[in-house]
Design an enzyme around this catalytic site. Structure first.
Site, PDB file in Angstrom:
ATOM      1  N   ARG A  32      78.590  81.917  21.844  1.00 50.63           N
ATOM      2  CA  ARG A  32      78.556  80.635  21.136  1.00 50.63           C
ATOM      3  C   ARG A  32      79.255  80.749  19.784  1.00 50.63           C
ATOM      4  O   ARG A  32      79.948  79.837  19.343  1.00 50.63           O
ATOM      5  CB  ARG A  32      77.120  80.164  20.941  1.00 50.63           C
ATOM      6  CG  ARG A  32      76.988  78.984  19.964  1.00 50.63           C
ATOM      7  CD  ARG A  32      75.594  78.354  19.955  1.00 50.63           C
ATOM      8  NE  ARG A  32      74.538  79.328  19.976  1.00 50.63           N
ATOM      9  CZ  ARG A  32      74.104  79.997  18.888  1.00 50.63           C
ATOM     10  NH1 ARG A  32      74.683  79.804  17.715  1.00 50.63           N
ATOM     11  NH2 ARG A  32      73.092  80.855  18.993  1.00 50.63           N
ATOM     12  N   TYR A  65      89.410  54.045  17.144  1.00 50.57           N
ATOM     13  CA  TYR A  65      89.020  54.310  18.530  1.00 50.57           C
ATOM     14  C   TYR A  65      87.550  53.946  18.722  1.00 50.57           C
ATOM     15  O   TYR A  65      86.688  54.273  17.899  1.00 50.57           O
ATOM     16  CB  TYR A  65      89.266  55.788  18.849  1.00 50.57           C
ATOM     17  CG  TYR A  65      88.605  56.274  20.108  1.00 50.57           C
ATOM     18  CD1 TYR A  65      88.823  55.637  21.329  1.00 50.57           C
ATOM     19  CD2 TYR A  65      87.757  57.375  20.086  1.00 50.57           C
ATOM     20  CE1 TYR A  65      88.210  56.078  22.484  1.00 50.57           C
ATOM     21  CE2 TYR A  65      87.146  57.835  21.238  1.00 50.57           C
ATOM     22  CZ  TYR A  65      87.364  57.183  22.431  1.00 50.57           C
ATOM     23  OH  TYR A  65      86.758  57.623  23.572  1.00 50.57           O
ATOM     24  N   ASP A 112      92.915  61.299  12.007  1.00 49.01           N
ATOM     25  CA  ASP A 112      92.922  61.555  13.439  1.00 49.01           C
ATOM     26  C   ASP A 112      94.379  61.577  13.883  1.00 49.01           C
ATOM     27  O   ASP A 112      95.051  60.545  13.891  1.00 49.01           O
ATOM     28  CB  ASP A 112      92.140  60.458  14.166  1.00 49.01           C
ATOM     29  CG  ASP A 112      92.017  60.707  15.659  1.00 49.01           C
ATOM     30  OD1 ASP A 112      92.868  61.427  16.229  1.00 49.01           O
ATOM     31  OD2 ASP A 112      91.080  60.166  16.273  1.00 49.01           O
ATOM     32  N   LYS A 133      94.113  65.131  24.880  1.00 48.47           N
ATOM     33  CA  LYS A 133      95.271  64.265  25.011  1.00 48.47           C
ATOM     34  C   LYS A 133      96.570  65.080  24.970  1.00 48.47           C
ATOM     35  O   LYS A 133      96.810  65.909  25.839  1.00 48.47           O
ATOM     36  CB  LYS A 133      95.219  63.188  23.928  1.00 48.47           C
ATOM     37  CG  LYS A 133      93.859  62.479  23.791  1.00 48.47           C
ATOM     38  CD  LYS A 133      93.342  61.890  25.085  1.00 48.47           C
ATOM     39  CE  LYS A 133      92.170  60.922  24.900  1.00 48.47           C
ATOM     40  NZ  LYS A 133      90.933  61.510  24.365  1.00 48.47           N
TER      41      LYS A 133
END
Length: 386
Positions: free
Chosen positions: A52, A105, A178, A203
């Site tokens: 982790r 978004y 972003d 993306k």
């Protein structure tokens, strides 16, 4: 040659990707181990203790991301929203405020407004092109973040990053950009004054519609320490296979973005001549209000094109449901072309708010197919309009 002096594509291929020393394998192995043997209690090998917190494959991706965005530190997460959530939890406290674009978004707004709003984080949506409105919104609250997408999703608005950075910094706030639509190949917000860059690596960075992920990149050690702690403590990290797939996609980002941009430009110019079209939203068009600014802060204009129809909602739905090369699906940035109807798909969560997307709009993610086939596909779909 130092990495700082290397070109984008060289950094994309080589940053964090040293060959494996035992065998000489030119592609580093994927490390699936959840834990690491210690040489005595606390005797960690290269700092590796538990999956982790650290993983060599994830570390390699993070080095690659930092190199391409021009940052000192990058952090990889299991999704773009996991990255955004970790960023906000790391750097804000109840009572703080976020000023964000009024066409953000839908998932980002839902996270900030409906999830973190209950935690005491306020928000004000504002038109980021109206700098006076941004100043007033920042001054009216205990603003911690000015948060912008440029180009925005899906209205393709272009925002002046340098101007927003000055406004944020004058108020003691941080500018978060972003950079998902542009990618670091087309735009590097840290070099323009931004404090934090966030990505949905699902993306363009991943680029093949086969992996979900997110990232944060910064150039400040204090911010990095706080973000890194939340990444470790909360644990919404990229798994090793996800990190590997993202790294593999990132290596070809530059060549893909050139093709995406060329195809987007050609599709936008074709749409502009169609009598059925009310507006084409693409910063590569001289008619776009942000065209000159986009030329200044972007290398090219990207593969995302939004289009509004004179026939309203019915026309938009008809085109969206009658293509074959363009696939009707959420997401964007893959090598294949995608068609999206934001009002009912990616932005359904903001219906009825000032962030609502026009119902006559569809969003195109132009892939890397032959552009003649993309245009022919749209032309066939247009024949269904009455």
């Amino acid at each position: 040659m130092s990495a700082e002096n290397q070109g984008f594509n060289t950094r994309a291929v080589h940053a964090g990707q040293a060959f494996e020393p035992r065998t000489g394998a030119v592609v580093p192995p994927v490390h699936f181990s959840s834990t690491y043997a210690q040489d005595g209690i606390g005797g960690l090998r290269d700092g590796y203790e538990y999956g982790r917190g650290t993983n060599p494959t994830r570390d390699a991706l993070q080095e690659q991301l930092a190199a391409l965005e021009g940052g000192s530190h990058a952090y990889s997460f299991s999704s773009g929203l996991a990255a955004e959530d970790s960023l906000i939890r790391a750097l804000t406290r109840p009572g703080d405020h976020i000023v964000l674009g009024n066409d953000a978004y839908g998932g980002t707004y839902r996270l900030i407004n409906r999830v973190l709003g209950d935690w005491g984080i306020g928000n004000t949506p504002v038109d980021m092109a109206d700098l006076d409105a941004v100043r007033k919104a920042v001054a009216a609250n205990k603003t911690r973040f000015v948060w912008v997408e440029t180009p925005s999703n899906p209205l393709m608005k272009i925002t002046d990053i340098e101007a927003l950075a000055a406004i944020a910094h004058d108020a003691g706030a941080l500018l978060v950009v972003d950079n998902t639509f542009a990618s670091p190949y087309l735009q590097t917000p840290l070099a323009l004054g931004a404090d934090v860059v966030v990505h949905s690596t699902t993306k363009y960075i991943g680029g093949h519609s086969d992996v979900v992920g997110g990232a944060i990149v910064v150039n400040d050690a204090d911010l990095a320490e706080k973000i890194g702690f939340v990444q470790f403590a909360v644990g919404a990290v990229s798994g090793p296979m996800d990190a590997f797939l993202t790294t593999r996609g990132l290596k070809t980002l530059g060549v893909r973005m050139d093709r995406h941009s060329d195809n987007g430009q050609a599709v936008a110019e074709w749409l502009l001549e169609r009598p059925e079209v009310e507006a084409v939203l693409y910063p590569g068009l001289p008619s776009h209000p942000g065209h000159e600014l986009a030329k200044k802060q972007m290398k090219k204009f990207g593969g995302m094109v939004s289009v509004q129809f004179k026939g309203g909602e019915a026309a938009a739905r008809t085109v969206a449901e009658n293509t074959s090369v363009f696939t009707l699906a959420e997401s964007l940035g893959g090598i294949e072309s995608l068609m999206n109807y934001p009002s009912e798909m990616t932005h359904a969560s903001v219906k009825g708010t000032e962030l609502a997307v026009p119902v006559n709009l569809i969003r195109l993610s132009c892939g890397i197919e032959d552009v003649e086939d993309l245009i022919a596909d749209l032309e066939r779909a247009f024949t269904f309009l009455k």
